[in-house]
Design a protein around this motif. Structure first.
Motif: not given
Length: 200
Positions: A23-24, A56-57, A69-73, A76
């Motif tokens: 998790h972030e 940026g992950v 740092t980022s689930k969204a990245m 992607k």
């Protein structure tokens, strides 16, 4: 297109983040633990983590370790990786078609060249990470990354500097190079060659 082992590991970790295994804000196992888990060397894990930091992950801090740092990245990155595989399959089909109808298929050849260039640019931006050592007598010794203008002159991005076995991730522009520093650089093979010429 055959994937390097460190690329597969980066993909696997990003997928684990996307699926909620990490998790972030959560720390991921250290490099030695990851090396044991994937049965690879710490250097291979270091390259995989460098890829994820570059997009940026995750972020790597000395004394803290690897933090998501980022689930969204991560999502992607995984989607982009899968898209590259789909494009590669399409390219292979087009090559077979060109072998059969090369004389009449000039338009297909044009599309193939454009697609190949697109794939090369994506692969360079996301996956190509090289290790380049600063020569002891290099003119780059004693100079900052800002002074060397590495990105402008080579098109590569210095993700980290390894000095005396320790990694300095995302070094500041004021970072001063020493002989035998090892630069982790993301970029095309051509750009990495220019960087090697710059710091040898």
């Amino acid at each position: 297109m055959e994937q390097a082992r460190y690329q597969e590991i980066a993909m696997d970790i990003a997928h684990a983040i996307m699926m909620g295994e990490y998790h972030e804000g959560e720390k991921i196992h250290g490099r030695s633990t990851l090396a044991g888990r994937y049965n690879v060397s710490p250097e291979t894990v270091r390259r995989a983590i460098a890829i994820l930091q570059n997009v940026g992950v995750v972020i790597v801090n000395q004394g803290v370790g690897i933090t998501v740092t980022s689930k969204a990245m991560a999502e992607k990155f995984v989607k982009s990786f899968n898209q590259k595989g789909e494009i590669q399959i399409f390219l292979e089909d087009l090559k077979k078609l060109m072998d059969q109808r090369r004389e009449n298929d000039l338009k297909i050849e044009s599309h193939l060249n454009k697609l190949q260039g697109y794939v090369d640019r994506i692969m360079s931006r996301w996956l190509d990470v090289g290790e380049i050592e600063v020569g002891k007598n290099s003119p780059a010794v004693g100079k900052t990354l800002r002074e060397l203008r590495i990105r402008e002159r080579t098109g590569t991005t210095v993700i980290a500097v390894v000095r005396d076995g320790s990694e300095q991730f995302s070094p500041e522009a004021s970072f001063v190079l020493r002989g035998e520093d090892v630069l982790l650089a993301a970029g095309s093979a051509e750009g990495q060659m220019r960087l090697q010429q710059l710091i040898l």
